[in-house]
Design a protein around this motif. Structure first.
Motif, PDB file in Angstrom:
ATOM      1  N   ARG A  32       1.803  -3.302   0.224  1.00 26.69           N
ATOM      2  CA  ARG A  32       3.176  -3.745   0.413  1.00 26.69           C
ATOM      3  C   ARG A  32       3.936  -2.865   1.397  1.00 26.69           C
ATOM      4  N   LEU A  33       3.675  -1.547   1.355  1.00 24.29           N
ATOM      5  CA  LEU A  33       4.407  -0.614   2.209  1.00 24.29           C
ATOM      6  C   LEU A  33       3.805  -0.488   3.600  1.00 24.29           C
ATOM      7  N   SER A  34       2.633  -1.091   3.814  1.00 24.49           N
ATOM      8  CA  SER A  34       1.992  -1.014   5.121  1.00 24.49           C
ATOM      9  C   SER A  34       2.862  -1.695   6.173  1.00 24.49           C
ATOM     10  N   GLU A  35       2.924  -1.099   7.367  1.00 17.03           N
ATOM     11  CA  GLU A  35       3.735  -1.664   8.440  1.00 17.03           C
ATOM     12  C   GLU A  35       3.013  -2.782   9.182  1.00 17.03           C
ATOM     13  N   VAL A 211      -3.279  -1.777  15.038  1.00 16.39           N
ATOM     14  CA  VAL A 211      -3.201  -0.314  15.050  1.00 16.39           C
ATOM     15  C   VAL A 211      -1.823   0.128  14.563  1.00 16.39           C
ATOM     16  N   PRO A 212      -1.755   0.964  13.527  1.00 10.39           N
ATOM     17  CA  PRO A 212      -0.450   1.482  13.079  1.00 10.39           C
ATOM     18  C   PRO A 212       0.232   2.264  14.194  1.00 10.39           C
ATOM     19  N   VAL A 213       1.543   2.133  14.267  1.00  6.76           N
ATOM     20  CA  VAL A 213       2.284   2.765  15.366  1.00  6.76           C
ATOM     21  C   VAL A 213       3.058   4.000  14.918  1.00  6.76           C
ATOM     22  N   THR A 214       3.141   4.234  13.624  1.00  5.79           N
ATOM     23  CA  THR A 214       3.861   5.409  13.119  1.00  5.79           C
ATOM     24  C   THR A 214       2.956   6.223  12.200  1.00  5.79           C
ATOM     25  N   LEU A 215       3.356   7.445  11.950  1.00  8.59           N
ATOM     26  CA  LEU A 215       2.612   8.313  11.035  1.00  8.59           C
ATOM     27  C   LEU A 215       2.629   7.737   9.618  1.00  8.59           C
ATOM     28  N   PHE A 216       3.754   7.143   9.242  1.00 10.93           N
ATOM     29  CA  PHE A 216       3.851   6.513   7.917  1.00 10.93           C
ATOM     30  C   PHE A 216       2.855   5.360   7.804  1.00 10.93           C
ATOM     31  N   GLY A 217       2.725   4.559   8.879  1.00 11.01           N
ATOM     32  CA  GLY A 217       1.777   3.451   8.860  1.00 11.01           C
ATOM     33  C   GLY A 217       0.345   3.922   8.677  1.00 11.01           C
TER      34      GLY A 217
END
Length: 292
Positions: A32-35, A211-217
């Protein structure tokens, strides 16, 4: 419980079982929290998990027979196709319905495994199983708010979670057919690789960016892969070597409870009285069906 936890080794296995069940129960929160979209998240879940499986396969003597010929490789790859369909459908359902509903309905997989065993392998079905199946179906109706609410807005999401359970049952049945010939580690490497190969083009086609674009992702997909997929499944697998399978299967009932609590705390998803009662009935039905 006291007999199961009587020795230090069994107590360690029991702790591993509970921690593993909790870790797996946290997977819908990461999704759910994935970007990224549900398919891209599913791709990273298996592709990152493939790394430790490959490392262990290179450093561990497996002691099973080597696959020979196209037929063996197809049998090793097929469970991964089912796993990709399961993860894709379940991750999608998490975007369409509540975490509690999606996780609970995905745990109907053991019911479909038994039905599949009866249809394909003519395994005998007991009256206890049929009682549990009926109880689980009643629970699903109550979970949705009764027969009058079956057409509610989250019906498509709930149905997608049930489809995920069906695909996971196919995964379990296909793995069961090859487990007598190949080691668990070899099967995990091939099925995880197959799932990643299947999910990548689907994610690229439907979601574009994978590809995730942030460190949180990156933190979300890494946590999903290593904490839930590798750590959670690994701890449960370790516990199965020391604890009775029937007792260990209760982790299936722990996961939706953990998921619902975490969704309430982190995502502000309330659990209504009707949903709680329906969920308890479904859990009871799954438990009775597994005993049958």
């Amino acid at each position: 419980m006291s007999q199961i936890a009587s020795s230090p080794q069994n107590r360690l296995a029991l702790a591993a079982l509970l921690i593993g069940g909790i870790a797996i129960g946290g997977s819908p929160i990461f999704v759910r929290l994935s970007e990224m979209g549900p398919m891209a998240t599913a791709f990273w879940r298996v592709s990152l998990a493939l790394l430790p499986f490959l490392l262990m396969s290179q450093t561990t003597k497996q002691g099973d027979e080597q696959p020979s010929g196209l037929r063996d490789y197809l049998f090793l790859l097929l469970p991964g196709v089912f796993l990709a369909c399961d993860l894709g459908a379940w991750h999608l359902s998490l975007q369409m319905t509540s975490v509690a509903n999606a996780t609970l309905l995905a745990n109907l997989a053991p019911v479909f495994v038994t039905l599949g065993s009866w249809l394909i392998f003519r395994t005998r079905i007991t009256p206890i199983f049929l009682t549990g199946l009926a109880l689980a179906l009643i629970g699903v109706i109550v979970l949705k708010g009764g027969p009058a609410a079956i057409g509610g807005g989250q019906l498509a999401g709930d149905a997608t979670a049930i489809v995920a359970a069906l695909f996971y049952a196919c995964y379990m049945l296909s793995v069961g057919r090859i487990r007598s010939r190949f080691s668990t580690l070899r099967i995990m490497v091939w099925t995880t690789f197959s799932a990643a190969v299947c999910l990548l083009p689907i994610a690229l086609f439907f979601e574009g960016s994978v590809v995730p674009v942030t460190l949180f992702g990156w933190a979300m997909v890494v946590g999903l892969a290593f904490i839930c997929h590798v750590g959670g499944q690994g701890l449960v697998t370790y516990a199965l070597a020391y604890l009775p399978t029937a007792f260990s299967s209760l982790t299936l009932l722990l996961q939706p409870v953990v998921a619902a609590i975490l969704a309430w705390l982190l995502l502000s998803e309330p659990v209504g009285m009707m949903q709680a009662v329906g969920g308890l009935i479904v859990l009871a039905g799954i438990l009775v069906a597994r005993r049958g």
